[in-house]
Scaffold this motif. Sequence first.
Motif, PDB file in Angstrom:
ATOM      1  N   TRP A  94      57.940  36.770  47.559  1.00  0.00           N
ATOM      2  CA  TRP A  94      58.165  36.016  46.314  1.00  0.00           C
ATOM      3  C   TRP A  94      56.878  35.309  45.909  1.00  0.00           C
ATOM      4  O   TRP A  94      56.300  34.561  46.710  1.00  0.00           O
ATOM      5  N   HIS A  95      56.435  35.527  44.686  1.00  0.00           N
ATOM      6  CA  HIS A  95      55.197  34.875  44.247  1.00  0.00           C
ATOM      7  C   HIS A  95      55.097  34.829  42.721  1.00  0.00           C
ATOM      8  O   HIS A  95      55.789  35.550  42.012  1.00  0.00           O
ATOM      9  N   MET A  96      54.184  33.979  42.288  1.00  0.00           N
ATOM     10  CA  MET A  96      53.758  33.910  40.895  1.00  0.00           C
ATOM     11  C   MET A  96      52.304  34.366  40.872  1.00  0.00           C
ATOM     12  O   MET A  96      51.549  34.071  41.796  1.00  0.00           O
ATOM     13  N   ASP A  97      51.888  35.084  39.831  1.00  0.00           N
ATOM     14  CA  ASP A  97      50.494  35.489  39.727  1.00  0.00           C
ATOM     15  C   ASP A  97      49.645  34.321  39.212  1.00  0.00           C
ATOM     16  O   ASP A  97      50.089  33.579  38.323  1.00  0.00           O
ATOM     17  N   HIS A  98      48.441  34.182  39.758  1.00  0.00           N
ATOM     18  CA  HIS A  98      47.407  33.315  39.177  1.00  0.00           C
ATOM     19  C   HIS A  98      47.723  31.815  39.210  1.00  0.00           C
ATOM     20  O   HIS A  98      47.176  31.071  38.410  1.00  0.00           O
ATOM     21  N   LEU A 246      59.318  33.337  39.781  1.00  0.00           N
ATOM     22  CA  LEU A 246      58.625  34.084  40.831  1.00  0.00           C
ATOM     23  C   LEU A 246      59.164  35.508  40.779  1.00  0.00           C
ATOM     24  O   LEU A 246      60.265  35.743  40.290  1.00  0.00           O
ATOM     25  N   HIS A 247      58.364  36.453  41.268  1.00  0.00           N
ATOM     26  CA  HIS A 247      58.844  37.830  41.336  1.00  0.00           C
ATOM     27  C   HIS A 247      58.605  38.380  42.734  1.00  0.00           C
ATOM     28  O   HIS A 247      57.751  37.875  43.475  1.00  0.00           O
ATOM     29  N   TYR A 248      59.392  39.403  43.086  1.00  0.00           N
ATOM     30  CA  TYR A 248      59.345  40.003  44.426  1.00  0.00           C
ATOM     31  C   TYR A 248      59.392  41.516  44.282  1.00  0.00           C
ATOM     32  O   TYR A 248      60.436  42.083  43.973  1.00  0.00           O
TER      33      TYR A 248
HETATM   34 FE   LIG Z   1      52.633  39.751  41.130  1.00  0.00          FE
END
Ligand SMILES: [Fe+2]
Length: 274
Positions: A94-98, A246-248
Amino acid sequence: MPTVTPITPNVGAEISDVDLTAVNDAQADALRAALIDRKALVFREQNISTAQFAAFMQIFGETVKEDLVVEDGNPPEVGAIHIRPDERQRINFWHMDHSFREHPSPVLALHADMLPPSGGDTLFTSLEAAYAGLSDRMKARIEGLHTLHKATPTQNTARRYTKEQLAARERAAPVRHPLVGLNPANGRKFLFVNIPIYCRSIAEMPTAEGDALLAKLYAHVQRPEFHFRLVWRPKTLIVWENVHCLHYPVADYFPHERKLWRVVIKGTERPVAA
Ligand SMILES: [Fe+2]
Protein backbone atom coordinates in the motif's frame (compact mmCIF):
# COMPACT_ATOMS: atom_id res chain seq x y z
CA MET A 1 -23.97 13.57 -18.73
CA PRO A 2 -21.68 10.88 -17.31
CA THR A 3 -23.36 8.18 -15.25
CA VAL A 4 -21.61 7.68 -11.88
CA THR A 5 -22.12 4.26 -10.26
CA PRO A 6 -20.46 3.90 -6.84
CA ILE A 7 -18.32 0.78 -6.34
CA THR A 8 -18.46 0.80 -2.51
CA PRO A 9 -20.09 3.34 -0.16
CA ASN A 10 -16.67 4.77 0.73
CA VAL A 11 -14.67 4.87 -2.47
CA GLY A 12 -14.66 4.38 -6.23
CA ALA A 13 -17.14 4.75 -9.07
CA GLU A 14 -17.64 3.25 -12.48
CA ILE A 15 -18.27 5.96 -15.07
CA SER A 16 -20.25 5.46 -18.26
CA ASP A 17 -22.01 7.57 -20.90
CA VAL A 18 -19.09 9.81 -21.75
CA ASP A 19 -16.72 9.85 -24.75
CA LEU A 20 -13.24 10.57 -23.37
CA THR A 21 -12.09 11.89 -26.75
CA ALA A 22 -14.78 14.61 -26.77
CA VAL A 23 -15.42 15.81 -23.22
CA ASN A 24 -17.32 19.12 -23.12
CA ASP A 25 -17.10 21.67 -20.28
CA ALA A 26 -20.19 20.44 -18.45
CA GLN A 27 -18.99 16.83 -18.61
CA ALA A 28 -15.52 17.88 -17.41
CA ASP A 29 -17.13 19.64 -14.42
CA ALA A 30 -19.16 16.51 -13.66
CA LEU A 31 -16.09 14.26 -13.85
CA ARG A 32 -14.04 16.55 -11.59
CA ALA A 33 -16.89 16.64 -9.06
CA ALA A 34 -17.23 12.85 -9.22
CA LEU A 35 -13.50 12.45 -8.61
CA ILE A 36 -13.63 14.69 -5.51
CA ASP A 37 -16.58 12.70 -4.20
CA ARG A 38 -15.51 9.12 -5.13
CA LYS A 39 -11.65 9.47 -5.12
CA ALA A 40 -11.25 7.03 -8.03
CA LEU A 41 -13.10 6.82 -11.36
CA VAL A 42 -13.10 3.66 -13.48
CA PHE A 43 -13.82 3.83 -17.22
CA ARG A 44 -14.23 0.49 -19.01
CA GLU A 45 -13.39 -0.41 -22.61
CA GLN A 46 -11.57 2.81 -23.51
CA ASN A 47 -10.17 2.03 -26.93
CA ILE A 48 -8.20 5.28 -27.14
CA SER A 49 -4.63 6.10 -28.13
CA THR A 50 -1.95 7.19 -25.69
CA ALA A 51 -2.20 10.72 -27.15
CA GLN A 52 -5.96 10.74 -26.52
CA PHE A 53 -5.33 9.46 -22.98
CA ALA A 54 -2.92 12.35 -22.30
CA ALA A 55 -5.31 14.88 -23.86
CA PHE A 56 -8.26 13.65 -21.77
CA MET A 57 -6.26 13.96 -18.55
CA GLN A 58 -5.85 17.71 -19.04
CA ILE A 59 -9.33 18.22 -17.59
CA PHE A 60 -7.74 17.33 -14.21
CA GLY A 61 -4.75 19.69 -14.45
CA GLU A 62 -1.43 20.08 -16.18
CA THR A 63 0.05 16.78 -17.40
CA VAL A 64 3.78 16.45 -16.77
CA LYS A 65 6.54 14.78 -18.72
CA GLU A 66 6.75 11.23 -17.38
CA ASP A 67 9.81 10.15 -15.42
CA LEU A 68 9.02 6.51 -16.22
CA VAL A 69 10.18 4.95 -19.47
CA VAL A 70 8.43 6.57 -22.45
CA GLU A 71 8.09 4.21 -25.39
CA ASP A 72 8.59 5.20 -29.03
CA GLY A 73 5.57 6.83 -30.56
CA ASN A 74 4.05 7.89 -27.24
CA PRO A 75 3.66 11.48 -26.02
CA PRO A 76 6.24 12.42 -23.34
CA GLU A 77 3.42 12.58 -20.76
CA VAL A 78 2.63 8.86 -21.09
CA GLY A 79 4.94 6.47 -19.26
CA ALA A 80 4.93 2.68 -19.24
CA ILE A 81 4.62 0.49 -16.15
CA HIS A 82 5.78 -2.65 -17.88
CA ILE A 83 6.41 -5.94 -16.10
CA ARG A 84 8.03 -8.33 -18.56
CA PRO A 85 7.27 -12.06 -18.72
CA ASP A 86 10.51 -12.94 -16.95
CA GLU A 87 10.14 -10.31 -14.27
CA ARG A 88 8.47 -10.17 -10.89
CA GLN A 89 6.52 -7.09 -9.87
CA ARG A 90 8.06 -5.96 -6.60
CA ILE A 91 6.00 -2.86 -5.80
CA ASN A 92 3.27 -4.76 -4.01
CA PHE A 93 2.44 -2.76 -0.92
CA TRP A 94 0.00 0.00 0.00
CA HIS A 95 1.48 3.35 -1.00
CA MET A 96 1.00 6.81 -2.41
CA ASP A 97 3.30 8.05 -5.18
CA HIS A 98 5.60 11.03 -4.57
CA SER A 99 4.67 11.80 -0.94
CA PHE A 100 8.36 12.73 -0.49
CA ARG A 101 7.80 15.77 -2.71
CA GLU A 102 6.66 19.11 -1.32
CA HIS A 103 3.98 19.12 -3.98
CA PRO A 104 2.90 15.50 -4.49
CA SER A 105 1.01 14.71 -7.71
CA PRO A 106 -2.69 15.20 -6.91
CA VAL A 107 -4.09 12.97 -9.65
CA LEU A 108 -2.74 9.89 -11.41
CA ALA A 109 -4.22 7.69 -14.11
CA LEU A 110 -3.54 4.27 -15.62
CA HIS A 111 -4.78 2.70 -18.85
CA ALA A 112 -4.50 -1.05 -19.39
CA ASP A 113 -2.50 -2.02 -22.47
CA MET A 114 -1.45 -5.64 -21.72
CA LEU A 115 -2.96 -7.75 -18.94
CA PRO A 116 -2.21 -11.20 -17.54
CA PRO A 117 -4.90 -13.89 -18.06
CA SER A 118 -6.05 -13.23 -14.47
CA GLY A 119 -4.75 -11.33 -11.46
CA GLY A 120 -2.67 -8.16 -11.43
CA ASP A 121 -5.55 -6.28 -9.80
CA THR A 122 -5.00 -2.90 -8.14
CA LEU A 123 -6.62 -1.87 -4.83
CA PHE A 124 -7.43 1.73 -3.89
CA THR A 125 -8.16 2.99 -0.38
CA SER A 126 -9.67 6.35 0.58
CA LEU A 127 -7.63 8.23 3.18
CA GLU A 128 -10.70 10.40 3.84
CA ALA A 129 -12.73 7.31 4.73
CA ALA A 130 -9.79 6.05 6.79
CA TYR A 131 -9.70 9.29 8.80
CA ALA A 132 -13.47 9.19 9.33
CA GLY A 133 -13.10 5.61 10.58
CA LEU A 134 -10.69 6.52 13.40
CA SER A 135 -11.88 6.64 17.02
CA ASP A 136 -12.42 10.08 18.53
CA ARG A 137 -9.55 9.33 20.88
CA MET A 138 -7.14 8.62 18.00
CA LYS A 139 -8.35 11.70 16.09
CA ALA A 140 -7.52 13.85 19.14
CA ARG A 141 -4.13 12.16 19.55
CA ILE A 142 -2.94 12.83 15.99
CA GLU A 143 -4.35 16.33 15.45
CA GLY A 144 -1.59 18.83 14.69
CA LEU A 145 1.19 16.24 14.20
CA HIS A 146 3.53 16.18 11.20
CA THR A 147 5.33 13.41 9.35
CA LEU A 148 8.72 13.37 7.61
CA HIS A 149 8.79 11.79 4.14
CA LYS A 150 11.78 10.68 2.06
CA ALA A 151 12.31 8.94 -1.27
CA THR A 152 13.36 5.28 -1.35
CA PRO A 153 14.70 3.32 -4.36
CA THR A 154 12.07 1.03 -5.90
CA GLN A 155 11.70 -1.20 -8.95
CA ASN A 156 10.69 1.88 -11.01
CA THR A 157 13.38 4.30 -9.78
CA ALA A 158 16.14 1.70 -10.25
CA ARG A 159 15.47 1.89 -13.98
CA ARG A 160 15.87 5.62 -14.33
CA TYR A 161 18.37 6.87 -11.73
CA THR A 162 22.08 6.18 -11.37
CA LYS A 163 23.50 4.91 -8.06
CA GLU A 164 24.85 8.41 -7.38
CA GLN A 165 21.44 10.00 -8.02
CA LEU A 166 19.77 7.49 -5.72
CA ALA A 167 22.33 8.25 -2.99
CA ALA A 168 21.67 11.98 -3.39
CA ARG A 169 17.93 11.34 -3.01
CA GLU A 170 18.66 9.46 0.25
CA ARG A 171 20.79 12.35 1.56
CA ALA A 172 18.15 14.98 0.71
CA ALA A 173 16.35 16.64 3.61
CA PRO A 174 13.00 15.03 4.46
CA VAL A 175 9.78 16.75 3.42
CA ARG A 176 7.37 17.60 6.21
CA HIS A 177 3.64 17.03 5.75
CA PRO A 178 0.65 17.22 8.11
CA LEU A 179 -0.48 13.84 9.48
CA VAL A 180 -4.08 15.02 9.29
CA GLY A 181 -4.70 16.82 6.04
CA LEU A 182 -7.69 18.86 4.93
CA ASN A 183 -9.07 18.44 1.43
CA PRO A 184 -10.11 22.02 0.54
CA ALA A 185 -12.30 20.73 -2.30
CA ASN A 186 -14.80 19.02 0.01
CA GLY A 187 -13.84 20.09 3.54
CA ARG A 188 -13.04 16.49 4.56
CA LYS A 189 -10.02 15.53 6.64
CA PHE A 190 -7.73 12.76 5.44
CA LEU A 191 -5.20 10.55 7.18
CA PHE A 192 -1.98 11.39 5.36
CA VAL A 193 0.14 8.28 5.95
CA ASN A 194 2.21 6.25 3.53
CA ILE A 195 4.29 3.09 3.72
CA PRO A 196 7.17 3.56 6.22
CA ILE A 197 9.81 3.46 3.43
CA TYR A 198 8.44 6.88 2.42
CA CYS A 199 6.67 8.11 5.57
CA ARG A 200 9.67 7.79 7.88
CA SER A 201 8.74 9.36 11.19
CA ILE A 202 6.52 11.70 13.19
CA ALA A 203 8.28 15.03 13.64
CA GLU A 204 6.98 15.73 17.14
CA MET A 205 7.63 12.28 18.68
CA PRO A 206 10.64 10.19 19.73
CA THR A 207 11.45 7.57 17.06
CA ALA A 208 10.05 4.49 18.83
CA GLU A 209 6.80 6.16 19.86
CA GLY A 210 6.30 7.75 16.42
CA ASP A 211 7.07 4.51 14.56
CA ALA A 212 4.57 2.58 16.68
CA LEU A 213 1.87 5.15 16.01
CA LEU A 214 2.62 5.22 12.26
CA ALA A 215 2.53 1.42 12.10
CA LYS A 216 -0.88 1.45 13.78
CA LEU A 217 -2.24 4.09 11.40
CA TYR A 218 -0.75 2.35 8.33
CA ALA A 219 -2.47 -0.88 9.39
CA HIS A 220 -5.72 1.04 9.95
CA VAL A 221 -5.85 2.47 6.40
CA GLN A 222 -5.59 -1.08 4.99
CA ARG A 223 -8.95 -2.17 6.45
CA PRO A 224 -11.23 -3.43 3.65
CA GLU A 225 -14.00 -0.99 4.65
CA PHE A 226 -11.97 1.85 3.10
CA HIS A 227 -10.93 0.27 -0.19
CA PHE A 228 -12.12 -1.32 -3.41
CA ARG A 229 -10.37 -3.78 -5.69
CA LEU A 230 -10.08 -2.88 -9.35
CA VAL A 231 -10.20 -6.00 -11.52
CA TRP A 232 -8.67 -4.82 -14.79
CA ARG A 233 -10.31 -5.70 -18.07
CA PRO A 234 -8.89 -4.89 -21.53
CA LYS A 235 -8.65 -1.09 -22.03
CA THR A 236 -9.83 -0.24 -18.50
CA LEU A 237 -8.78 3.29 -17.50
CA ILE A 238 -8.68 4.60 -13.93
CA VAL A 239 -8.18 8.15 -12.61
CA TRP A 240 -7.58 8.63 -8.86
CA GLU A 241 -6.70 11.26 -6.29
CA ASN A 242 -3.17 10.24 -5.39
CA VAL A 243 -2.86 12.37 -2.24
CA HIS A 244 -6.21 11.21 -0.83
CA CYS A 245 -5.72 7.50 -1.59
CA LEU A 246 -3.23 4.69 -1.25
CA HIS A 247 -3.01 2.01 -3.92
CA TYR A 248 -1.80 -1.60 -3.88
CA PRO A 249 -0.71 -3.34 -7.10
CA VAL A 250 -1.21 -7.08 -6.56
CA ALA A 251 1.81 -9.14 -7.65
CA ASP A 252 0.12 -12.50 -8.26
CA TYR A 253 0.55 -12.98 -12.02
CA PHE A 254 4.14 -14.16 -12.51
CA PRO A 255 5.32 -15.22 -15.11
CA HIS A 256 2.86 -13.23 -17.21
CA GLU A 257 3.37 -9.84 -18.76
CA ARG A 258 1.49 -6.67 -17.81
CA LYS A 259 1.74 -3.17 -19.23
CA LEU A 260 -0.16 -0.09 -18.10
CA TRP A 261 0.18 3.43 -19.45
CA ARG A 262 0.45 6.13 -16.80
CA VAL A 263 -0.26 9.88 -16.84
CA VAL A 264 0.63 12.15 -13.91
CA ILE A 265 -0.93 15.52 -13.09
CA LYS A 266 1.50 18.16 -11.83
CA GLY A 267 1.49 18.90 -8.12
CA THR A 268 1.27 22.61 -7.42
CA GLU A 269 0.25 22.75 -3.76
CA ARG A 270 1.47 21.52 -0.41
CA PRO A 271 -1.05 19.33 1.42
CA VAL A 272 -2.93 21.57 3.90
CA ALA A 273 -3.11 20.76 7.60
CA ALA A 274 -6.58 20.24 9.04
FE1 LIG B 1 2.33 3.64 -7.26
